[in-house]
Design a protein around this motif. Structure first.
Motif: not given
Length: 219
Positions: A145-159
């Protein structure tokens, strides 16, 4: 004659497109009498199944899948959580309907619905605020909550954090639109004057948030 056949074919096609779809009403009882906290079922892309989280008879929260043509839900082995506050929850389907991504034990995880062990994509907090899996392959999530939105690959890795405007850090409950780049997100900031809340449309390619509703909502 050819014109008549073409006209008839067009009329049949038009009738098929215009014909209303039949409504489907499905009862979804909790497997052991109650659903998990912040309950919100997720319907598969083809509209035939629903994923949700709920405690089993022993009180252990796990993911379940219910087909709309089957009378009972089936549990997904490997998604068990030690307690309801940190157990599996908030599932979202992959675009092809073969996998689910969800939060469990402070992690974002992925599992094949046909079976198999969960795969950890990234560490998160224990207060996640939604996840969505877009048609272009990106997984969009709010780890806290309150941390913003992130993206990541379905294979994992760095967000990677999604760049949004000044209220973007409060964006939660993302939901992708069909193009897999634009998404809806809910914002509720009551600590500012005047308060800011509502549903916004945003994009992975731009920082602008455009409000489309003044009612905060969980998508």
């Amino acid at each position: 004659m050819l014109a008549a056949v073409v006209s008839a074919g067009w009329a049949v096609t038009r009738a098929r497109v215009a014909a209303p779809s039949a409504a489907l009403f499905v009862s979804l009882p909790a497997p052991a009498g109650r659903f998990g906290q912040r309950f919100g079922p997720s319907i598969s892309p083809d509209g035939t199944e629903v994923a949700f989280w709920a405690p089993d008879a022993q009180g252990i929260t796990r993911l379940w899948i219910r087909s709309f043509i089957e009378p009972e839900a089936r549990a997904l082995p490997g998604t068990e959580g030690p307690e309801e506050s940190t157990g599996a929850r908030l599932p979202a389907w992959s675009p092809d309907g073969r996998s689910l991504v969800y939060f469990s034990r402070g992690k974002l995880q992925r599992i094949d619905v046909a079976g198999g062990s969960p795969v950890t994509l990234v560490e998160t907090g224990n207060s996640p605020r939604g996840v969505a899996w877009g048609t272009q392959g990106s997984i969009l999530f709010a780890p806290n909550s309150g941390g913003g939105l992130f993206t990541i690959s379905p294979n994992g890795g760095t967000a990677t954090q999604v760049t949004l405007d000044t209220i973007g850090r409060a964006a939660e409950w993302p939901s992708f639109l069909p193009d897999g780049r634009h998404f809806l997100t809910s914002v509720a900031i009551e600590q500012v004057e005047p308060p800011v809340w509502g549903v916004f449309v945003a994009s992975l390619d731009a920082s602008t948030l455009v409000r489309i509703s003044t009612e905060a909502s969980r998508m």
